[in-house]
Design a protein around this motif. Structure first.
Motif, PDB file in Angstrom:
ATOM      1  N   GLU A 177       0.831  -1.206   0.000  1.00  0.00           N
ATOM      2  CA  GLU A 177       0.000   0.000   0.000  1.00  0.00           C
ATOM      3  C   GLU A 177       0.866   1.257   0.000  1.00  0.00           C
ATOM      4  O   GLU A 177       0.584   2.215  -0.718  1.00  0.00           O
ATOM      5  CB  GLU A 177      -0.909   0.022   1.235  1.00  0.00           C
ATOM      6  N   GLN A 178       1.917   1.242   0.802  1.00  0.00           N
ATOM      7  CA  GLN A 178       2.796   2.402   0.880  1.00  0.00           C
ATOM      8  C   GLN A 178       3.525   2.613  -0.447  1.00  0.00           C
ATOM      9  O   GLN A 178       3.656   3.739  -0.915  1.00  0.00           O
ATOM     10  CB  GLN A 178       3.796   2.247   2.024  1.00  0.00           C
ATOM     11  N   ALA A 179       3.997   1.542  -1.054  1.00  0.00           N
ATOM     12  CA  ALA A 179       4.685   1.651  -2.350  1.00  0.00           C
ATOM     13  C   ALA A 179       3.741   2.233  -3.399  1.00  0.00           C
ATOM     14  O   ALA A 179       4.139   3.114  -4.170  1.00  0.00           O
ATOM     15  CB  ALA A 179       5.211   0.284  -2.787  1.00  0.00           C
ATOM     16  N   ASP A 180       2.499   1.762  -3.422  1.00  0.00           N
ATOM     17  CA  ASP A 180       1.518   2.284  -4.375  1.00  0.00           C
ATOM     18  C   ASP A 180       1.271   3.774  -4.142  1.00  0.00           C
ATOM     19  O   ASP A 180       1.206   4.555  -5.084  1.00  0.00           O
ATOM     20  CB  ASP A 180       0.193   1.526  -4.278  1.00  0.00           C
ATOM     21  N   LYS A 181       1.147   4.178  -2.888  1.00  0.00           N
ATOM     22  CA  LYS A 181       0.894   5.579  -2.553  1.00  0.00           C
ATOM     23  C   LYS A 181       2.027   6.467  -3.039  1.00  0.00           C
ATOM     24  O   LYS A 181       1.805   7.571  -3.512  1.00  0.00           O
ATOM     25  CB  LYS A 181       0.711   5.737  -1.048  1.00  0.00           C
ATOM     26  N   MET A 182       3.259   5.966  -2.922  1.00  0.00           N
ATOM     27  CA  MET A 182       4.422   6.764  -3.289  1.00  0.00           C
ATOM     28  C   MET A 182       4.783   6.644  -4.773  1.00  0.00           C
ATOM     29  O   MET A 182       5.655   7.362  -5.255  1.00  0.00           O
ATOM     30  CB  MET A 182       5.622   6.350  -2.430  1.00  0.00           C
ATOM     31  N   GLY A 183       4.138   5.702  -5.478  1.00  0.00           N
ATOM     32  CA  GLY A 183       4.472   5.483  -6.881  1.00  0.00           C
ATOM     33  C   GLY A 183       5.805   4.762  -7.038  1.00  0.00           C
ATOM     34  O   GLY A 183       6.491   4.930  -8.045  1.00  0.00           O
ATOM     35  N   TRP A 184       6.168   3.975  -6.035  1.00  0.00           N
ATOM     36  CA  TRP A 184       7.435   3.235  -6.035  1.00  0.00           C
ATOM     37  C   TRP A 184       7.157   1.754  -6.216  1.00  0.00           C
ATOM     38  O   TRP A 184       6.063   1.267  -5.921  1.00  0.00           O
ATOM     39  CB  TRP A 184       8.160   3.421  -4.703  1.00  0.00           C
ATOM     40  N   SER A 185       8.183   1.009  -6.647  1.00  0.00           N
ATOM     41  CA  SER A 185       8.073  -0.449  -6.662  1.00  0.00           C
ATOM     42  C   SER A 185       8.220  -0.940  -5.221  1.00  0.00           C
ATOM     43  O   SER A 185       8.787  -0.252  -4.369  1.00  0.00           O
ATOM     44  CB  SER A 185       9.172  -1.068  -7.527  1.00  0.00           C
ATOM     45  N   ARG A 186       7.732  -2.131  -4.972  1.00  0.00           N
ATOM     46  CA  ARG A 186       7.877  -2.713  -3.632  1.00  0.00           C
ATOM     47  C   ARG A 186       9.343  -2.898  -3.265  1.00  0.00           C
ATOM     48  O   ARG A 186       9.735  -2.658  -2.125  1.00  0.00           O
ATOM     49  CB  ARG A 186       7.149  -4.055  -3.550  1.00  0.00           C
ATOM     50  N   SER A 187      10.146  -3.307  -4.233  1.00  0.00           N
ATOM     51  CA  SER A 187      11.560  -3.547  -3.917  1.00  0.00           C
ATOM     52  C   SER A 187      12.280  -2.247  -3.583  1.00  0.00           C
ATOM     53  O   SER A 187      13.108  -2.204  -2.673  1.00  0.00           O
ATOM     54  CB  SER A 187      12.263  -4.286  -5.057  1.00  0.00           C
ATOM     55  N   ARG A 188      11.952  -1.185  -4.279  1.00  0.00           N
ATOM     56  CA  ARG A 188      12.586   0.106  -3.973  1.00  0.00           C
ATOM     57  C   ARG A 188      12.198   0.556  -2.566  1.00  0.00           C
ATOM     58  O   ARG A 188      13.046   0.995  -1.784  1.00  0.00           O
ATOM     59  CB  ARG A 188      12.156   1.154  -5.002  1.00  0.00           C
ATOM     60  N   LEU A 189      10.904   0.465  -2.234  1.00  0.00           N
ATOM     61  CA  LEU A 189      10.471   0.863  -0.903  1.00  0.00           C
ATOM     62  C   LEU A 189      11.052  -0.062   0.154  1.00  0.00           C
ATOM     63  O   LEU A 189      11.433   0.384   1.236  1.00  0.00           O
ATOM     64  CB  LEU A 189       8.948   0.900  -0.793  1.00  0.00           C
ATOM     65  N   SER A 190      11.162  -1.337  -0.144  1.00  0.00           N
ATOM     66  CA  SER A 190      11.733  -2.279   0.809  1.00  0.00           C
ATOM     67  C   SER A 190      13.173  -1.893   1.157  1.00  0.00           C
ATOM     68  O   SER A 190      13.565  -1.903   2.331  1.00  0.00           O
ATOM     69  CB  SER A 190      11.685  -3.701   0.249  1.00  0.00           C
TER      70      SER A 190
END
Length: 162
Positions: free
Chosen positions: A67-80
């Motif tokens: 959800e956070q990655a989607d909100k920020m427009g980031w991939s999950r791996s980048r946010l991870s």
């Protein structure tokens, strides 16, 4: 095979459209550069602030990584990877996501909440200095109207329509 349309089929920007597009880009860069510099001076990045503020708005101070990655427009791996850096600084912790066995939850820590509370006044001051106080009320209303229009899904968008 290329999926790009042939150059002749593209409706090129007219001079007014080109000026508006370039002005929009200059404004985005100027505001983001100013607020990012001000946040960096107090030890946070824009993504740090976005994650912390989003988590603080949640009742349980928790969000799924997806959800956070989607909100920020980031991939999950980048946010991870970013969350790993924030976790090492004590700003958040991860917890297993019961709804997604492969995912995790991001949980705001007391230290993360304190960092956000310390940074919020400086961030608001920065937003005022680089954006709000430089515009008239009509300008702000126009920006809101433009944002609503640009957020509307269009034919061919891969964004979900909600």
């Amino acid at each position: 095979m290329s999926t790009r349309p042939p150059a002749k089929a593209v409706p090129w920007l007219n001079p007014e459209e080109e000026r508006a597009w370039r002005a929009f880009l200059r404004v985005m860069v100027a505001v983001q550069t100013g607020t990012a510099r001000d946040l960096a001076a107090i030890g946070l990045s824009e993504p740090d602030y976005e994650v912390l503020s989003t988590l603080s708005e949640r009742t349980d101070h928790t969000s799924s990584l997806g959800e956070q990655a989607d909100k920020m427009g980031w991939s999950r791996s980048r946010l991870s990877r970013h969350a790993t850096r924030m976790e090492s600084r004590g700003l958040l912790r991860r917890a297993p996501d019961p709804a997604d066995g492969r995912g995790c939850l991001l949980v705001l820590t007391a230290q993360g909440l304190e960092a956000l509370e310390d940074a919020a006044p400086a961030h608001v001051q920065s937003v005022r200095r680089h954006f709000v106080d430089r515009l008239a009320p009509d300008d702000l209303a126009a920006i809101e109207q433009i944002a609503r229009r640009l957020e509307e899904p269009q034919v061919g968008d891969d964004r979900p329509t909600t």
